[in-house]
Design a protein around this motif. Structure first.
Motif, PDB file in Angstrom:
ATOM      1  N   LEU A   6       1.961   6.958  -4.734  1.00 52.15           N
ATOM      2  CA  LEU A   6       1.222   6.092  -3.819  1.00 52.15           C
ATOM      3  C   LEU A   6       2.106   5.202  -2.956  1.00 52.15           C
ATOM      4  CD1 LEU A   6      -1.933   4.818  -5.745  1.00 52.15           C
ATOM      5  CD2 LEU A   6      -1.856   6.125  -3.630  1.00 52.15           C
ATOM      6  N   GLU A   7       2.994   4.458  -3.562  1.00 51.86           N
ATOM      7  CA  GLU A   7       3.803   3.503  -2.791  1.00 51.86           C
ATOM      8  C   GLU A   7       4.734   4.212  -1.822  1.00 51.86           C
ATOM      9  OE1 GLU A   7       5.452   0.111  -4.809  1.00 51.86           O
ATOM     10  OE2 GLU A   7       3.741   0.043  -6.189  1.00 51.86           O
ATOM     11  N   GLN A   8       5.304   5.335  -2.222  1.00 54.59           N
ATOM     12  CA  GLN A   8       6.194   6.085  -1.337  1.00 54.59           C
ATOM     13  C   GLN A   8       5.431   6.624  -0.131  1.00 54.59           C
ATOM     14  OE1 GLN A   8       9.894   7.140  -1.663  1.00 54.59           O
ATOM     15  NE2 GLN A   8       9.112   6.900   0.396  1.00 54.59           N
ATOM     16  N   ARG A  13       3.529   6.259   5.650  1.00 56.66           N
ATOM     17  CA  ARG A  13       2.358   6.136   6.528  1.00 56.66           C
ATOM     18  C   ARG A  13       2.412   4.856   7.366  1.00 56.66           C
ATOM     19  NH1 ARG A  13      -0.988   4.639   9.398  1.00 56.66           N
ATOM     20  NH2 ARG A  13      -3.158   5.242   9.585  1.00 56.66           N
ATOM     21  N   ASN A  14       2.957   3.784   6.799  1.00 53.51           N
ATOM     22  CA  ASN A  14       3.014   2.512   7.510  1.00 53.51           C
ATOM     23  C   ASN A  14       4.207   2.379   8.440  1.00 53.51           C
ATOM     24  OD1 ASN A  14       0.613   1.327   6.727  1.00 53.51           O
ATOM     25  ND2 ASN A  14       1.486   0.362   4.909  1.00 53.51           N
ATOM     26  N   ASP A  15       5.120   3.327   8.404  1.00 53.86           N
ATOM     27  CA  ASP A  15       6.250   3.277   9.331  1.00 53.86           C
ATOM     28  C   ASP A  15       5.719   3.323  10.759  1.00 53.86           C
ATOM     29  OD1 ASP A  15       8.384   4.938  11.066  1.00 53.86           O
ATOM     30  OD2 ASP A  15       9.422   3.800   9.503  1.00 53.86           O
ATOM     31  N   SER A  29      -2.763  -1.726   3.581  1.00 59.22           N
ATOM     32  CA  SER A  29      -2.343  -2.443   2.371  1.00 59.22           C
ATOM     33  C   SER A  29      -2.319  -1.476   1.188  1.00 59.22           C
ATOM     34  CB  SER A  29      -3.303  -3.597   2.076  1.00 59.22           C
ATOM     35  OG  SER A  29      -4.561  -3.083   1.663  1.00 59.22           O
ATOM     36  N   LEU A  30      -1.600  -1.855   0.151  1.00 64.32           N
ATOM     37  CA  LEU A  30      -1.571  -1.037  -1.067  1.00 64.32           C
ATOM     38  C   LEU A  30      -2.974  -0.952  -1.663  1.00 64.32           C
ATOM     39  CD1 LEU A  30      -0.064   0.646  -3.134  1.00 64.32           C
ATOM     40  CD2 LEU A  30       0.543  -1.491  -4.317  1.00 64.32           C
ATOM     41  N   GLU A  31      -3.746  -2.019  -1.586  1.00 62.07           N
ATOM     42  CA  GLU A  31      -5.113  -2.006  -2.111  1.00 62.07           C
ATOM     43  C   GLU A  31      -5.979  -0.996  -1.355  1.00 62.07           C
ATOM     44  OE1 GLU A  31      -8.965  -4.955  -2.165  1.00 62.07           O
ATOM     45  OE2 GLU A  31      -6.978  -5.866  -2.312  1.00 62.07           O
TER      46      GLU A  31
END
Length: 160
Positions: A6-8, A13-15, A29-31
Motif C-alpha cells: 500500500l505505502e509503496q 501514485r502521489n508523485d 492520503s494513506l487513509e
C-alpha cells in the motif's frame, strides 16, 4: 498487490509526474488509499497487481472487468524512478496476464489527450484507437478530450 504494498504504491501514485495524468489529481492520503484498497480487494472483478523487475517492485496495474464476456478496463503506472523500458515490460506482462491467466477477451484503455506517452504506449502495445470522447474530462480549470483504445485477445500474436 497486498496490504504490504500500500505505502509503496501510494507514493508512486502521489508523485507529481504520475498524478498529472490521472483523472483525480489530488494527493491521496494513506487513509483514502487504504479504503480504496479494502473495497477493491473485496471486488472479484478487480485484479490489482504489482509489477516487479528482479524482485524489485517497479509498477502497479489495475485491471477491472466491467462487462460479461471478459471485457475489462485497465490502468497502470511505473514507479517514478523505474529504469527506462519498465513501462513497456509492465504493459507486456499485464497483457499476458489479462489474456492468459485472467482469460479476458478485451482490454480497454483511456488516456487524457495531452498524455502523448500513454497514447504512444497503447499504440505500440497493439491497441486500436477506438474513439475520442470530446471534452470528457474537466480538471477543475479546463476540459480535455479522452482517447479510447481497445485490444482484443485475438489481436495479440499467439506466442505473447
Amino acid at each position: 498487490m497486498t496490504r504490504e504494498d500500500l505505502e509503496q504504491v501510494l507514493s508512486w501514485r502521489n508523485d507529481v509526474e504520475v498524478r498529472r495524468y490521472m483523472y483525480t489529481q489530488h494527493e491521496i492520503s494513506l487513509e483514502e488509499h487504504t479504503r480504496w484498497f479494502e473495497r477493491a480487494t473485496l471486488d472479484s472483478s478487480r485484479h490489482l497487481l504489482v509489477f516487479e523487475s528482479g524482485a524489485v517492485p517497479v509498477g502497479f496495474i489495475n485491471i477491472h472487468e466491467i462487462a460479461p464476456g471478459g471485457i475489462a478496463d485497465w490502468g497502470f503506472y511505473a514507479a517514478p524512478d523505474a529504469p527506462k523500458g519498465t513501462g513497456r515490460r509492465l504493459g507486456e506482462a499485464a497483457l499476458q496476464y489479462a489474456f492468459g491467466q485472467a482469460g479476458l477477451h478485451k482490454i480497454c484503455g483511456q488516456a487524457i489527450a495531452y498524455n502523448e506517452r500513454s497514447i504512444k504506449f497503447h499504440l505500440n502495445q497493439g491497441f486500436h484507437q477506438e474513439g475520442i470522447l470530446r471534452q470528457q474530462h474537466f480538471d477543475g480549470q479546463q476540459y480535455h478530450d479522452i482517447v479510447c483504445f481497445g485490444l482484443l485477445a485475438s489481436d495479440r500474436p499467439a506466442n505473447t
